[in-house]
Motif scaffolding. Structure first.
Motif, PDB file in Angstrom:
ATOM      1  N   SER A 229      45.717  43.112  42.129  1.00  0.00           N
ATOM      2  CA  SER A 229      44.802  42.286  41.330  1.00  0.00           C
ATOM      3  C   SER A 229      44.749  40.863  41.854  1.00  0.00           C
ATOM      4  N   GLU A 230      45.859  40.408  42.453  1.00  0.00           N
ATOM      5  CA  GLU A 230      45.887  39.053  43.011  1.00  0.00           C
ATOM      6  C   GLU A 230      44.931  38.937  44.200  1.00  0.00           C
ATOM      7  N   ILE A 231      44.915  39.959  45.032  1.00  0.00           N
ATOM      8  CA  ILE A 231      43.986  39.945  46.168  1.00  0.00           C
ATOM      9  C   ILE A 231      42.549  40.006  45.670  1.00  0.00           C
ATOM     10  N   LEU A 232      42.299  40.839  44.665  1.00  0.00           N
ATOM     11  CA  LEU A 232      40.945  40.889  44.112  1.00  0.00           C
ATOM     12  C   LEU A 232      40.542  39.528  43.553  1.00  0.00           C
ATOM     13  N   ALA A 233      41.460  38.876  42.849  1.00  0.00           N
ATOM     14  CA  ALA A 233      41.154  37.556  42.280  1.00  0.00           C
ATOM     15  C   ALA A 233      40.808  36.557  43.376  1.00  0.00           C
ATOM     16  N   GLU A 234      41.569  36.580  44.462  1.00  0.00           N
ATOM     17  CA  GLU A 234      41.300  35.678  45.581  1.00  0.00           C
ATOM     18  C   GLU A 234      39.933  35.963  46.185  1.00  0.00           C
ATOM     19  N   ARG A 235      39.626  37.232  46.334  1.00  0.00           N
ATOM     20  CA  ARG A 235      38.342  37.598  46.927  1.00  0.00           C
ATOM     21  C   ARG A 235      37.181  37.273  45.994  1.00  0.00           C
ATOM     22  N   ARG A 236      37.386  37.471  44.718  1.00  0.00           N
ATOM     23  CA  ARG A 236      36.305  37.157  43.781  1.00  0.00           C
ATOM     24  C   ARG A 236      36.022  35.641  43.764  1.00  0.00           C
ATOM     25  N   ALA A 237      37.059  34.832  43.767  1.00  0.00           N
ATOM     26  CA  ALA A 237      36.872  33.381  43.808  1.00  0.00           C
ATOM     27  C   ALA A 237      36.198  32.967  45.107  1.00  0.00           C
ATOM     28  N   ALA A 238      36.594  33.583  46.211  1.00  0.00           N
ATOM     29  CA  ALA A 238      35.991  33.259  47.495  1.00  0.00           C
ATOM     30  C   ALA A 238      34.521  33.669  47.528  1.00  0.00           C
ATOM     31  N   LYS A 239      34.226  34.834  46.975  1.00  0.00           N
ATOM     32  CA  LYS A 239      32.822  35.285  46.951  1.00  0.00           C
ATOM     33  C   LYS A 239      31.985  34.381  46.062  1.00  0.00           C
ATOM     34  N   ASP A 240      32.532  33.918  44.954  1.00  0.00           N
ATOM     35  CA  ASP A 240      31.787  33.023  44.055  1.00  0.00           C
ATOM     36  C   ASP A 240      31.367  31.741  44.776  1.00  0.00           C
ATOM     37  N   ALA A 241      32.200  31.291  45.714  1.00  0.00           N
ATOM     38  CA  ALA A 241      31.917  30.057  46.452  1.00  0.00           C
ATOM     39  C   ALA A 241      31.227  30.310  47.786  1.00  0.00           C
ATOM     40  N   PHE A 242      31.059  31.567  48.157  1.00  0.00           N
ATOM     41  CA  PHE A 242      30.559  31.924  49.484  1.00  0.00           C
ATOM     42  C   PHE A 242      29.080  31.604  49.625  1.00  0.00           C
ATOM     43  N   ARG A 243      28.712  31.009  50.731  1.00  0.00           N
ATOM     44  CA  ARG A 243      27.314  30.655  50.982  1.00  0.00           C
ATOM     45  C   ARG A 243      26.832  31.207  52.321  1.00  0.00           C
TER      46      ARG A 243
END
Length: 244
Positions: A229-243
Motif C-alpha cells: 500500500s505504501e508503494i501504491l500511495a507513492e505512485r498515486r501521489a506521483a501520478k496526481d502531480a504528473f504532467r
C-alpha cells in the motif's frame, strides 16, 4: 445463454456510459449515466427499453442522467447503500455480495471504497465482465478523494484476483495519460511500452482504448502491480502531480 450486448456511449469530455442489453429477456440497463440524452437516443435507435440504472458511485458525472432517464423510462436506479444520501434518485440500495440481475445474467456487488467512500463495482462472473466505475482504469486507478491508499491497494488486489480474461469496463478514457505515467513508474516494463504503442495509435485514430482486461492490467498497471500500500500511495501521489 446468449452473451450481454454492451454499447459504449462517449459523453462529456472523456466519460463512457455503458448501455447493457440481454437479448434473451430484452432487458436493458445503463451504467453510470453522466447525462441522459445520448443514452436515451442510443437505446431508442436500437429498440431497447431501459429498465434499470446501475450506479457505481455518487459523482455527478456518473449520476447526472439518473433523473431524466428515470422520468423518461421508469427505470429503477440501483446504487451503493453507503452513498444513499448523495444519490437521491436511488430506488434500490445494494451492499457487498448482493446479487443484481439483468435477465438471467447475475452480477455480484463488490464494495471498493477509496475514490469515494461507498464506491462499488458490479462483477458478472458468468459473463467475465466487470463494471468498475472510477476504481480501476486502464493502466491507472481512481484518485483517493474519500479513502486511503490502503483501501485502494486492497481493491487492486481483489480485482487482480479475478480471471485474466475478465473484461473491465471503466468510466473514462484516461489510458494514454495513465500510460505515460506508467512508463515512468516502471521504465523497464516492456509490456507497458508495447501497450502504449497500441494506445497511441488508437488515440491518434480516434479509437477508444477501453474496455481492458484484468490480464492486461496485471501486466501493465503500476497501481495493480504495486506490491504494498505504501508503494501504491507513492505512485498515486506521483501520478496526481504528473504532467507528462
Amino acid at each position: 445463454m446468449a452473451g450481454l450486448e454492451i454499447v459504449r456511449i462517449p459523453v462529456l469530455s472523456d466519460n463512457y456510459v455503458w448501455l447493457v442489453h440481454d437479448p434473451v429477456s430484452a432487458e436493458t440497463m445503463v451504467v453510470d449515466p453522466a447525462v441522459a440524452e445520448p443514452v436515451l437516443a442510443e437505446a431508442e435507435a436500437r429498440g431497447w427499453k431501459i429498465g434499470a440504472i446501475w450506479n457505481t458511485h455518487w459523482h455527478p458525472d456518473h449520476t447526472g442522467g439518473n433523473a431524466a432517464i428515470k422520468a423518461a423510462t421508469g427505470a429503477q436506479v440501483i446504487a451503493p447503500a453507503a452513498e444513499a444520501a448523495r444519490i437521491p434518485t436511488a430506488d434500490r440500495l445494494v451492499r457487498e455480495s448482493e446479487e443484481v440481475r439483468l435477465g438471467a445474467h447475475a452480477a455480484i456487488v463488490m464494495e471498493v471504497p477509496a475514490h469515494t467512500a461507498g464506491h462499488i463495482a458490479y462483477h458478472f462472473a458468468g459473463d467475465s465482465v466487470a463494471f468498475v466505475g472510477d476504481t480501476l482504469f486502464a493502466m491507472g486507478c481512481g484518485r483517493l478523494f474519500e479513502g486511503t491508499a490502503e483501501q485502494m491497494f486492497s481493491n487492486m488486489q481483489r480485482l487482480a484476483a479475478l480471471p485474466d480474461d475478465t473484461m473491465v469496463y471503466c468510466a473514462h478514457e484516461y489510458t494514454q495519460s495513465n500510460g505515460r505515467y506508467a512508463l515512468v513508474a516502471e521504465p523497464d516494463n516492456d509490456a507497458i511500452r508495447a501497450r502504449m504503442a497500441d494506445v497511441d495509435a488508437a488515440r491518434l485514430a480516434g479509437v477508444a482504448t477501453v474496455p481492458t482486461t484484468i490480464g492486461q492490467e496485471r501486466a501493465t498497471n503500476p497501481f495493480m502491480r504495486a506490491q504494498t500500500s505504501e508503494i501504491l500511495a507513492e505512485r498515486r501521489a506521483a501520478k496526481d502531480a504528473f504532467r507528462g
